[in-house]
Scaffold this motif. Structure first.
Motif, PDB file in Angstrom:
ATOM      1  N   GLY A  53      12.987  58.656  64.360  1.00 20.07           N
ATOM      2  CA  GLY A  53      14.432  58.818  64.362  1.00 20.07           C
ATOM      3  C   GLY A  53      15.148  57.492  64.504  1.00 20.07           C
ATOM      4  O   GLY A  53      16.136  57.213  63.808  1.00 20.07           O
ATOM      5  N   ALA A  54      14.660  56.647  65.406  1.00 24.63           N
ATOM      6  CA  ALA A  54      15.248  55.318  65.563  1.00 24.63           C
ATOM      7  C   ALA A  54      15.055  54.483  64.302  1.00 24.63           C
ATOM      8  O   ALA A  54      15.941  53.718  63.901  1.00 24.63           O
ATOM      9  N   ALA A  55      13.883  54.635  63.670  1.00 29.22           N
ATOM     10  CA  ALA A  55      13.634  53.919  62.412  1.00 29.22           C
ATOM     11  C   ALA A  55      14.621  54.357  61.333  1.00 29.22           C
ATOM     12  O   ALA A  55      15.112  53.544  60.547  1.00 29.22           O
ATOM     13  N   ILE A  60      19.275  53.419  57.838  1.00 34.42           N
ATOM     14  CA  ILE A  60      20.662  53.738  57.489  1.00 34.42           C
ATOM     15  C   ILE A  60      21.560  52.522  57.682  1.00 34.42           C
ATOM     16  O   ILE A  60      22.432  52.227  56.861  1.00 34.42           O
ATOM     17  N   SER A  61      21.329  51.786  58.776  1.00 36.70           N
ATOM     18  CA  SER A  61      22.179  50.630  59.070  1.00 36.70           C
ATOM     19  C   SER A  61      22.121  49.579  57.975  1.00 36.70           C
ATOM     20  O   SER A  61      23.144  48.992  57.607  1.00 36.70           O
ATOM     21  N   VAL A  62      20.913  49.328  57.459  1.00 39.06           N
ATOM     22  CA  VAL A  62      20.769  48.212  56.512  1.00 39.06           C
ATOM     23  C   VAL A  62      20.767  48.637  55.053  1.00 39.06           C
ATOM     24  O   VAL A  62      20.868  47.790  54.171  1.00 39.06           O
ATOM     25  N   ARG A  83      26.079  48.356  64.047  1.00 39.15           N
ATOM     26  CA  ARG A  83      26.874  49.336  64.790  1.00 39.15           C
ATOM     27  C   ARG A  83      26.083  50.622  65.041  1.00 39.15           C
ATOM     28  O   ARG A  83      26.048  51.133  66.158  1.00 39.15           O
ATOM     29  N   ILE A  84      25.447  51.168  64.004  1.00 42.35           N
ATOM     30  CA  ILE A  84      24.669  52.395  64.194  1.00 42.35           C
ATOM     31  C   ILE A  84      23.495  52.129  65.122  1.00 42.35           C
ATOM     32  O   ILE A  84      23.215  52.913  66.039  1.00 42.35           O
ATOM     33  N   ALA A  85      22.798  51.015  64.902  1.00 41.58           N
ATOM     34  CA  ALA A  85      21.635  50.693  65.729  1.00 41.58           C
ATOM     35  C   ALA A  85      22.003  50.551  67.195  1.00 41.58           C
ATOM     36  O   ALA A  85      21.217  50.882  68.085  1.00 41.58           O
ATOM     37  N   SER A  86      23.219  50.078  67.474  1.00 38.63           N
ATOM     38  CA  SER A  86      23.615  49.848  68.864  1.00 38.63           C
ATOM     39  C   SER A  86      23.749  51.141  69.653  1.00 38.63           C
ATOM     40  O   SER A  86      23.732  51.119  70.889  1.00 38.63           O
ATOM     41  N   TYR A  87      23.875  52.259  68.972  1.00 37.87           N
ATOM     42  CA  TYR A  87      23.998  53.544  69.671  1.00 37.87           C
ATOM     43  C   TYR A  87      22.646  54.186  69.965  1.00 37.87           C
ATOM     44  O   TYR A  87      22.590  55.229  70.625  1.00 37.87           O
ATOM     45  N   LEU A 124      13.195  51.294  65.716  1.00 36.36           N
ATOM     46  CA  LEU A 124      14.355  50.598  65.170  1.00 36.36           C
ATOM     47  C   LEU A 124      13.946  49.293  64.507  1.00 36.36           C
ATOM     48  O   LEU A 124      14.440  48.944  63.429  1.00 36.36           O
ATOM     49  N   ALA A 125      13.015  48.570  65.156  1.00 34.84           N
ATOM     50  CA  ALA A 125      12.516  47.328  64.550  1.00 34.84           C
ATOM     51  C   ALA A 125      11.822  47.608  63.222  1.00 34.84           C
ATOM     52  O   ALA A 125      11.972  46.859  62.254  1.00 34.84           O
ATOM     53  N   SER A 126      11.069  48.703  63.162  1.00 38.34           N
ATOM     54  CA  SER A 126      10.412  49.073  61.903  1.00 38.34           C
ATOM     55  C   SER A 126      11.442  49.447  60.849  1.00 38.34           C
ATOM     56  O   SER A 126      11.293  49.118  59.670  1.00 38.34           O
ATOM     57  N   GLY A 127      12.499  50.129  61.273  1.00 38.43           N
ATOM     58  CA  GLY A 127      13.517  50.560  60.334  1.00 38.43           C
ATOM     59  C   GLY A 127      14.256  49.416  59.675  1.00 38.43           C
ATOM     60  O   GLY A 127      14.676  49.524  58.522  1.00 38.43           O
ATOM     61  N   VAL A 128      14.423  48.306  60.381  1.00 35.63           N
ATOM     62  CA  VAL A 128      15.120  47.157  59.796  1.00 35.63           C
ATOM     63  C   VAL A 128      14.140  46.141  59.216  1.00 35.63           C
ATOM     64  O   VAL A 128      14.554  45.061  58.790  1.00 35.63           O
ATOM     65  N   GLY A 129      12.844  46.493  59.219  1.00 37.42           N
ATOM     66  CA  GLY A 129      11.847  45.614  58.612  1.00 37.42           C
ATOM     67  C   GLY A 129      11.384  44.466  59.465  1.00 37.42           C
ATOM     68  O   GLY A 129      10.851  43.482  58.947  1.00 37.42           O
ATOM     69  N   PHE A 130      11.550  44.563  60.768  1.00 35.70           N
ATOM     70  CA  PHE A 130      11.123  43.517  61.697  1.00 35.70           C
ATOM     71  C   PHE A 130       9.700  43.831  62.133  1.00 35.70           C
ATOM     72  O   PHE A 130       9.420  44.164  63.277  1.00 35.70           O
ATOM     73  N   TRP A 131       8.747  43.695  61.192  1.00 38.81           N
ATOM     74  CA  TRP A 131       7.388  44.209  61.362  1.00 38.81           C
ATOM     75  C   TRP A 131       6.646  43.573  62.529  1.00 38.81           C
ATOM     76  O   TRP A 131       5.994  44.258  63.320  1.00 38.81           O
ATOM     77  N   ILE A 132       6.682  42.251  62.616  1.00 37.65           N
ATOM     78  CA  ILE A 132       5.897  41.547  63.637  1.00 37.65           C
ATOM     79  C   ILE A 132       6.344  41.965  65.031  1.00 37.65           C
ATOM     80  O   ILE A 132       5.525  42.254  65.914  1.00 37.65           O
ATOM     81  N   ALA A 133       7.656  42.032  65.245  1.00 35.32           N
ATOM     82  CA  ALA A 133       8.159  42.434  66.558  1.00 35.32           C
ATOM     83  C   ALA A 133       7.720  43.854  66.896  1.00 35.32           C
ATOM     84  O   ALA A 133       7.337  44.146  68.031  1.00 35.32           O
TER      85      ALA A 133
END
Length: 239
Positions: A53-55, A60-62, A83-87, A124-133
Protein backbone atom coordinates in the motif's frame (compact mmCIF):
# COMPACT_ATOMS: atom_id res chain seq x y z
CA UNK A 1 1.13 29.78 -30.17
CA UNK A 2 2.00 28.10 -26.91
CA UNK A 3 3.26 24.53 -26.92
CA UNK A 4 0.85 22.48 -24.79
CA UNK A 5 2.68 19.18 -25.02
CA UNK A 6 2.71 17.18 -21.75
CA UNK A 7 5.80 17.34 -19.62
CA UNK A 8 6.24 13.86 -18.11
CA UNK A 9 7.02 13.79 -14.43
CA UNK A 10 8.27 10.26 -14.78
CA UNK A 11 8.44 7.52 -17.31
CA UNK A 12 6.82 4.62 -15.49
CA UNK A 13 5.88 1.79 -17.78
CA UNK A 14 3.59 -1.05 -16.84
CA UNK A 15 6.42 -3.39 -15.89
CA UNK A 16 8.17 -0.70 -13.89
CA UNK A 17 5.02 -0.21 -11.82
CA UNK A 18 4.63 -3.95 -11.36
CA UNK A 19 8.27 -4.24 -10.31
CA UNK A 20 8.04 -1.45 -7.75
CA UNK A 21 4.87 -2.82 -6.18
CA UNK A 22 6.24 -6.37 -6.27
CA UNK A 23 9.50 -5.42 -4.56
CA UNK A 24 7.58 -3.49 -1.92
CA UNK A 25 5.38 -6.53 -1.25
CA UNK A 26 8.39 -8.88 -1.17
CA UNK A 27 10.45 -6.82 1.25
CA UNK A 28 7.53 -5.98 3.51
CA UNK A 29 6.48 -9.62 3.52
CA UNK A 30 9.99 -10.65 4.57
CA UNK A 31 9.71 -8.50 7.69
CA UNK A 32 6.21 -9.85 8.29
CA UNK A 33 7.41 -13.46 8.14
CA UNK A 34 9.64 -12.86 11.14
CA UNK A 35 6.75 -11.31 13.07
CA UNK A 36 4.51 -14.23 12.07
CA UNK A 37 7.14 -16.69 13.30
CA UNK A 38 7.34 -14.75 16.58
CA UNK A 39 3.60 -15.30 17.08
CA UNK A 40 2.47 -11.70 16.58
CA UNK A 41 -1.04 -10.90 15.30
CA UNK A 42 0.39 -8.40 12.80
CA UNK A 43 2.33 -10.92 10.74
CA UNK A 44 3.11 -11.80 7.14
CA UNK A 45 -0.04 -10.60 5.38
CA UNK A 46 -0.37 -7.42 7.45
CA UNK A 47 3.19 -6.30 6.74
CA UNK A 48 2.92 -7.28 3.07
CA UNK A 49 -0.30 -5.32 2.55
CA UNK A 50 1.02 -2.33 4.45
CA UNK A 51 4.22 -2.28 2.42
CA UNK A 52 2.52 -2.69 -0.96
CA UNK A 53 0.00 0.00 0.00
CA UNK A 54 2.81 2.41 0.84
CA UNK A 55 4.53 1.44 -2.42
CA UNK A 56 1.35 2.28 -4.31
CA UNK A 57 1.25 5.70 -2.66
CA UNK A 58 4.84 6.19 -3.82
CA UNK A 59 4.02 5.15 -7.39
CA UNK A 60 1.01 7.46 -7.42
CA UNK A 61 3.18 10.33 -6.18
CA UNK A 62 5.75 10.05 -8.95
CA UNK A 63 3.76 8.70 -11.87
CA UNK A 64 0.02 9.32 -11.65
CA UNK A 65 -0.17 13.00 -12.57
CA UNK A 66 1.45 13.09 -16.01
CA UNK A 67 -1.86 13.73 -17.74
CA UNK A 68 -2.54 16.77 -15.57
CA UNK A 69 0.68 18.66 -16.34
CA UNK A 70 1.01 20.74 -19.51
CA UNK A 71 3.75 23.02 -20.80
CA UNK A 72 3.29 26.56 -21.98
CA UNK A 73 1.52 28.10 -19.02
CA UNK A 74 -1.98 26.98 -20.00
CA UNK A 75 -2.75 26.23 -16.38
CA UNK A 76 -1.31 26.86 -12.97
CA UNK A 77 -1.20 23.26 -11.76
CA UNK A 78 1.75 22.51 -9.52
CA UNK A 79 2.31 18.95 -8.34
CA UNK A 80 4.35 18.19 -5.23
CA UNK A 81 5.37 14.54 -5.53
CA UNK A 82 6.08 14.36 -1.79
CA UNK A 83 2.61 15.41 -0.68
CA UNK A 84 0.89 12.02 -0.94
CA UNK A 85 3.93 10.20 0.46
CA UNK A 86 4.01 12.53 3.47
CA UNK A 87 0.64 11.21 4.64
CA UNK A 88 1.86 7.61 4.80
CA UNK A 89 3.69 8.08 8.13
CA UNK A 90 0.67 9.46 10.07
CA UNK A 91 -1.55 6.71 8.63
CA UNK A 92 0.87 3.99 9.66
CA UNK A 93 1.17 5.55 13.10
CA UNK A 94 -2.56 5.02 13.54
CA UNK A 95 -2.24 1.35 12.55
CA UNK A 96 0.84 0.81 14.71
CA UNK A 97 -0.94 2.28 17.71
CA UNK A 98 -3.42 -0.57 17.51
CA UNK A 99 -0.60 -3.09 17.91
CA UNK A 100 0.55 -1.59 21.24
CA UNK A 101 -1.19 -2.99 24.31
CA UNK A 102 -0.72 -2.44 28.02
CA UNK A 103 -1.04 -5.70 29.89
CA UNK A 104 -0.40 -6.44 33.57
CA UNK A 105 1.78 -3.39 34.12
CA UNK A 106 3.83 -3.80 30.93
CA UNK A 107 3.57 -2.48 27.38
CA UNK A 108 3.58 -5.01 24.55
CA UNK A 109 3.59 -4.67 20.79
CA UNK A 110 6.05 -1.81 20.44
CA UNK A 111 8.42 -3.93 18.33
CA UNK A 112 5.60 -4.97 16.02
CA UNK A 113 4.42 -1.35 15.74
CA UNK A 114 7.90 -0.24 14.71
CA UNK A 115 8.19 -3.12 12.23
CA UNK A 116 4.92 -1.98 10.63
CA UNK A 117 6.29 1.56 10.42
CA UNK A 118 9.51 0.23 8.86
CA UNK A 119 7.57 -1.92 6.37
CA UNK A 120 5.64 1.16 5.25
CA UNK A 121 8.88 3.10 4.76
CA UNK A 122 10.36 0.19 2.79
CA UNK A 123 7.27 0.04 0.61
CA UNK A 124 7.35 3.77 -0.02
CA UNK A 125 11.04 3.62 -0.94
CA UNK A 126 10.26 0.80 -3.37
CA UNK A 127 7.37 2.77 -4.82
CA UNK A 128 9.58 5.73 -5.72
CA UNK A 129 12.37 3.47 -7.01
CA UNK A 130 14.81 3.98 -4.14
CA UNK A 131 15.90 0.33 -4.36
CA UNK A 132 19.13 0.37 -2.34
CA UNK A 133 17.54 2.13 0.62
CA UNK A 134 14.61 -0.30 0.62
CA UNK A 135 16.86 -3.38 0.50
CA UNK A 136 19.28 -2.11 3.15
CA UNK A 137 16.44 -1.08 5.49
CA UNK A 138 14.84 -4.53 5.13
CA UNK A 139 18.15 -6.24 5.90
CA UNK A 140 18.72 -4.11 9.00
CA UNK A 141 15.13 -4.71 10.17
CA UNK A 142 15.49 -8.49 9.84
CA UNK A 143 18.82 -8.43 11.68
CA UNK A 144 17.28 -6.37 14.49
CA UNK A 145 14.19 -8.58 14.77
CA UNK A 146 15.72 -12.04 14.38
CA UNK A 147 19.49 -12.01 14.79
CA UNK A 148 19.66 -9.56 17.69
CA UNK A 149 16.69 -11.01 19.58
CA UNK A 150 18.82 -13.42 21.71
CA UNK A 151 21.06 -10.50 22.72
CA UNK A 152 18.03 -8.41 23.66
CA UNK A 153 16.60 -11.27 25.71
CA UNK A 154 19.92 -11.75 27.51
CA UNK A 155 20.17 -8.06 28.40
CA UNK A 156 16.52 -8.00 29.46
CA UNK A 157 16.95 -11.06 31.68
CA UNK A 158 20.01 -9.58 33.41
CA UNK A 159 18.28 -6.23 33.90
CA UNK A 160 14.96 -7.46 35.22
CA UNK A 161 15.98 -10.59 37.19
CA UNK A 162 12.41 -11.87 37.58
CA UNK A 163 11.42 -13.71 40.74
CA UNK A 164 8.45 -15.61 42.12
CA UNK A 165 7.14 -15.36 45.68
CA UNK A 166 5.70 -18.69 46.87
CA UNK A 167 3.56 -18.72 50.02
CA UNK A 168 2.21 -21.93 51.50
CA UNK A 169 -1.11 -21.13 53.22
CA UNK A 170 -2.41 -23.46 55.93
CA UNK A 171 -5.88 -24.97 55.61
CA UNK A 172 -7.08 -22.57 58.30
CA UNK A 173 -5.79 -19.56 56.32
CA UNK A 174 -7.46 -17.43 53.67
CA UNK A 175 -5.35 -17.27 50.51
CA UNK A 176 -7.27 -14.32 49.06
CA UNK A 177 -6.80 -12.35 52.27
CA UNK A 178 -3.07 -13.09 52.28
CA UNK A 179 -2.84 -11.90 48.67
CA UNK A 180 -4.69 -8.68 49.51
CA UNK A 181 -2.33 -8.07 52.40
CA UNK A 182 0.73 -8.58 50.20
CA UNK A 183 -0.61 -6.14 47.61
CA UNK A 184 -0.66 -3.33 50.17
CA UNK A 185 3.14 -3.14 49.83
CA UNK A 186 4.97 -1.16 47.13
CA UNK A 187 5.53 -4.18 44.90
CA UNK A 188 6.98 -4.21 41.39
CA UNK A 189 4.57 -5.07 38.52
CA UNK A 190 3.07 -8.55 38.89
CA UNK A 191 3.18 -10.81 35.85
CA UNK A 192 1.11 -13.79 37.04
CA UNK A 193 -0.72 -14.67 40.25
CA UNK A 194 -1.72 -18.28 40.95
CA UNK A 195 -3.66 -19.66 43.92
CA UNK A 196 -3.55 -23.46 43.78
CA UNK A 197 -5.22 -25.83 46.29
CA UNK A 198 -3.06 -28.66 47.60
CA UNK A 199 -3.88 -32.01 49.12
CA UNK A 200 -5.04 -31.70 52.69
CA UNK A 201 -6.79 -28.37 52.17
CA UNK A 202 -3.76 -26.05 52.11
CA UNK A 203 -3.12 -23.48 49.36
CA UNK A 204 -0.06 -22.44 47.38
CA UNK A 205 0.02 -18.75 46.49
CA UNK A 206 2.56 -18.00 43.73
CA UNK A 207 3.16 -14.38 42.66
CA UNK A 208 5.51 -13.95 39.68
CA UNK A 209 6.98 -10.46 39.41
CA UNK A 210 8.32 -8.88 36.23
CA UNK A 211 11.30 -7.62 38.24
CA UNK A 212 12.76 -8.82 41.50
CA UNK A 213 11.52 -6.69 44.44
CA UNK A 214 14.07 -4.44 46.10
CA UNK A 215 15.64 -5.79 49.27
CA UNK A 216 13.65 -3.48 51.62
CA UNK A 217 10.42 -4.78 50.08
CA UNK A 218 11.63 -8.38 50.46
CA UNK A 219 12.38 -7.68 54.13
CA UNK A 220 8.86 -6.28 54.55
CA UNK A 221 7.39 -9.38 52.92
CA UNK A 222 9.40 -11.69 55.15
CA UNK A 223 8.27 -9.78 58.24
CA UNK A 224 4.65 -9.75 57.11
CA UNK A 225 4.62 -13.45 56.23
CA UNK A 226 6.68 -14.77 59.11
CA UNK A 227 6.02 -18.46 59.63
CA UNK A 228 5.01 -17.74 63.22
CA UNK A 229 1.62 -16.73 61.85
CA UNK A 230 -0.98 -19.44 62.13
CA UNK A 231 -2.16 -19.10 58.51
CA UNK A 232 1.29 -19.32 56.83
CA UNK A 233 3.25 -22.56 56.59
CA UNK A 234 6.22 -21.47 54.47
CA UNK A 235 7.53 -18.54 52.41
CA UNK A 236 10.19 -18.66 49.70
CA UNK A 237 11.53 -16.71 46.73
CA UNK A 238 12.35 -18.52 43.46
CA UNK A 239 14.71 -16.64 41.16
Amino acid sequence: MRDTRRVAMSDLGVWEIVLRLGVGALLGGAVGLEREYAGQDAGFRTHLLLSVGAALFGVISVGAFDDFITDGGSNNVTVDVSRIASYVAPGVGFIGGGAILKHRGTVRGITTATSLWTAAAVGLASGVGFWIAAAVATTIALVALAVLKPLSNWVDARRHAPATLVVEVNPSGDGAAVLSEIQTLALPPIKVTRLTPDEGGSLTLAIEFWTRPAQPVIDQLNAMLATGRGDIADVSFIA
